[in-house]
Design a protein around this motif. Structure first.
Motif, PDB file in Angstrom:
ATOM      1  N   LEU A   1      15.722 -18.853   8.772  1.00  0.00           N
ATOM      2  CA  LEU A   1      14.552 -18.216   9.367  1.00  0.00           C
ATOM      3  C   LEU A   1      14.094 -17.033   8.526  1.00  0.00           C
ATOM      4  CD1 LEU A   1      12.479 -17.762  11.584  1.00  0.00           C
ATOM      5  CD2 LEU A   1      14.241 -16.565  12.909  1.00  0.00           C
TER       6      LEU A   1
ATOM      7  N   PRO B   1       6.468 -18.033  11.967  1.00  0.00           N
ATOM      8  CA  PRO B   1       7.705 -18.698  11.521  1.00  0.00           C
ATOM      9  C   PRO B   1       8.765 -18.800  12.603  1.00  0.00           C
ATOM     10  CG  PRO B   1       7.523 -16.495  10.561  1.00  0.00           C
ATOM     11  CD  PRO B   1       6.220 -16.791  11.224  1.00  0.00           C
ATOM     12  N   HIS B   2       8.768 -17.862  13.572  1.00  0.00           N
ATOM     13  CA  HIS B   2       9.753 -17.909  14.644  1.00  0.00           C
ATOM     14  C   HIS B   2       9.498 -19.106  15.559  1.00  0.00           C
ATOM     15  CE1 HIS B   2      10.009 -13.727  13.275  1.00  0.00           C
ATOM     16  NE2 HIS B   2      11.266 -13.755  13.714  1.00  0.00           N
TER      17      HIS B   2
ATOM     18  N   LEU C   1       2.993 -23.980   7.611  1.00  0.00           N
ATOM     19  CA  LEU C   1       2.729 -22.562   7.813  1.00  0.00           C
ATOM     20  C   LEU C   1       1.864 -22.020   6.688  1.00  0.00           C
ATOM     21  CD1 LEU C   1       6.081 -23.113   8.408  1.00  0.00           C
ATOM     22  CD2 LEU C   1       5.724 -20.922   9.527  1.00  0.00           C
TER      23      LEU C   1
ATOM     24  N   MET D   1       6.569 -17.038   4.196  1.00  0.00           N
ATOM     25  CA  MET D   1       5.339 -16.987   4.984  1.00  0.00           C
ATOM     26  C   MET D   1       4.608 -15.661   4.769  1.00  0.00           C
ATOM     27  SD  MET D   1       3.226 -18.133   7.167  1.00  0.00           S
ATOM     28  CE  MET D   1       1.962 -17.364   8.167  1.00  0.00           C
TER      29      MET D   1
ATOM     30  N   LEU E   1      12.317 -18.345   5.480  1.00  0.00           N
ATOM     31  CA  LEU E   1      11.021 -18.895   5.866  1.00  0.00           C
ATOM     32  C   LEU E   1      10.027 -17.773   6.135  1.00  0.00           C
ATOM     33  CD1 LEU E   1       9.448 -21.492   6.605  1.00  0.00           C
ATOM     34  CD2 LEU E   1      10.234 -21.175   8.959  1.00  0.00           C
ATOM     35  N   THR E   2      10.481 -16.727   6.809  1.00  0.00           N
ATOM     36  CA  THR E   2       9.623 -15.580   7.107  1.00  0.00           C
ATOM     37  C   THR E   2       9.163 -14.897   5.837  1.00  0.00           C
ATOM     38  OG1 THR E   2      10.778 -15.223   9.207  1.00  0.00           O
ATOM     39  CG2 THR E   2       9.455 -13.399   8.367  1.00  0.00           C
TER      40      THR E   2
ATOM     41  N   TYR F   1      10.443 -22.302  13.579  1.00  0.00           N
ATOM     42  CA  TYR F   1      11.880 -22.526  13.385  1.00  0.00           C
ATOM     43  C   TYR F   1      12.564 -22.992  14.669  1.00  0.00           C
ATOM     44  CZ  TYR F   1      16.053 -22.084  10.528  1.00  0.00           C
ATOM     45  OH  TYR F   1      17.184 -22.380   9.781  1.00  0.00           O
TER      46      TYR F   1
ATOM     47  N   PHE G   1       9.793 -27.879   6.904  1.00  0.00           N
ATOM     48  CA  PHE G   1       8.862 -26.753   6.782  1.00  0.00           C
ATOM     49  C   PHE G   1       8.115 -26.807   5.459  1.00  0.00           C
ATOM     50  CE2 PHE G   1      12.570 -25.565   9.285  1.00  0.00           C
ATOM     51  CZ  PHE G   1      11.981 -25.192  10.486  1.00  0.00           C
TER      52      PHE G   1
ATOM     53  N   CYS H   1       6.476 -28.650  10.270  1.00  0.00           N
ATOM     54  CA  CYS H   1       5.741 -27.393  10.454  1.00  0.00           C
ATOM     55  C   CYS H   1       5.016 -27.025   9.173  1.00  0.00           C
ATOM     56  CB  CYS H   1       6.695 -26.273  10.856  1.00  0.00           C
ATOM     57  SG  CYS H   1       7.564 -26.575  12.406  1.00  0.00           S
TER      58      CYS H   1
ATOM     59  N   VAL I   1       5.152 -24.498   3.446  1.00  0.00           N
ATOM     60  CA  VAL I   1       4.386 -23.252   3.442  1.00  0.00           C
ATOM     61  C   VAL I   1       3.277 -23.358   2.408  1.00  0.00           C
ATOM     62  CG1 VAL I   1       4.443 -20.758   3.050  1.00  0.00           C
ATOM     63  CG2 VAL I   1       6.379 -21.890   4.180  1.00  0.00           C
TER      64      VAL I   1
END
Length: 302
Positions: free
Chosen positions: A254, A225-226, A56, A261, A257-258, A229, A235, A54, A237
């Protein structure tokens, strides 16, 4: 071990099938400059088979530039770009496609008024009969499209219906199945859930997982991010053209990560500014140390 299979027009295609622990696509310190503008710098990225990577980032983070480099639309101006361990420099998207790298963009490149089966083979139609009076093999294309869609778990009652009548999630899934059929080993998905509702996003995420189960390396570009994940194994970013986070699923939550992000530092500064505004309650917002807490990077690890 190299295997052979018959392509759409009867040609023998080679399936390179790299080892499980070998990256199909790798960027090492890659970057791209447009004159004096540095859009991307020092990006390290590895894409493995049977794994969803992913990527982001907010608008302007460099996601589109990254896609263009890997898909062969633009060439990198710094660092290295490797496919199966060998340095490459694609000059056209066709070269990337020949190497097994397929990109599904947000607009999907479909013709809304054409039937589903016709869009499935758009630009790579099956034909039959002797030259110069070869004609479209419509029956075979319909059967093949139906079979391939069912293999991905997509069941459509009528392949004659215009693809424009399908939901956004269904159109995304048809595009994914098409890329898989035409030999993609790496599938780049450009914001596939951006314009979809919750239910249709779930449908697309299910087929992303299905592509992973088929052994593809998936690059899932998103700003959510949801969604990332839910299906992601690794991941990355991007922020202002550089890699801010590069971590596997086991090394980032999560929430972390949020925060990356969303920009933890910027949120911490915003919380401080909001605290000066009358009538704004910031007591329930995360503490600054939570917003700016670093996450261990896996840069350099395979």
């Amino acid at each position: 071990m190299t295997t052979e299979k018959t392509g759409t027009h009867g040609a023998i295609l080679q399936d390179k099938a790299p080892e499980k622990d070998a990256a199909i696509v790798e960027l090492r310190g890659a970057g791209k400059s447009y004159g004096n503008i540095r859009a991307l710098h020092g990006v390290d990225l590895k894409v493995f088979p049977s794994q969803v990577t992913c990527v982001l980032g907010d608008n302007g983070a460099g996601k589109s530039t990254l896609i263009k480099i890997i898909s062969g639309l633009h060439q990198h101006t710094e660092g290295e770009f490797l496919v199966d361990g060998a340095p490459v420099r694609f000059s056209t998207p066709r070269e990337a496609l020949d190497a097994g790298i397929a990109t599904v963009y947000q607009d999907l490149a479909v013709v809304p008024l054409m039937p589903v089966w016709r869009n499935f083979f758009l630009g790579s139609e099956m034909t039959k009969g002797p030259w110069p009076i070869r004609r479209l093999d419509i029956e075979k294309m319909k059967k093949t499209a139906d079979h391939e869609l069912r293999e991905m778990g997509i069941v459509l009652d009528d392949l004659e219906q215009p693809i424009g009548t399908l939901s956004g999630g269904q159109r995304q899934c048809v595009a994914i199945a098409r890329a898989v059929y035409f030999g993609a080993r790496v599938l780049i998905l450009d914001e596939p859930t951006a314009a979809l509702g919750v239910k249709q996003s779930g449908v697309v995420l299910k087929y992303i997982a299905a592509a992973r189960e088929k052994g593809l390396g998936v690059i899932f570009i998103t700003h959510n991010p949801h969604h990332a994940y839910m299906v992601g194994d690794h991941f990355s970013v991007l922020r202002l053209g550089t890699m801010e986070l590069n971590a596997s699923r086991s090394e980032v939550s999560l929430e972390e990560l949020t925060n990356h992000m969303a920009g933890g530092t910027e949120l911490a500064a915003l919380k401080h500014e909001l605290s000066q505004v009358r009538g704004v309650d910031v007591e329930e917002l995360p503490e600054e140390e939570d917003l700016t807490a670093p996450v261990a990077s896996t840069e350099g690890k395979s």
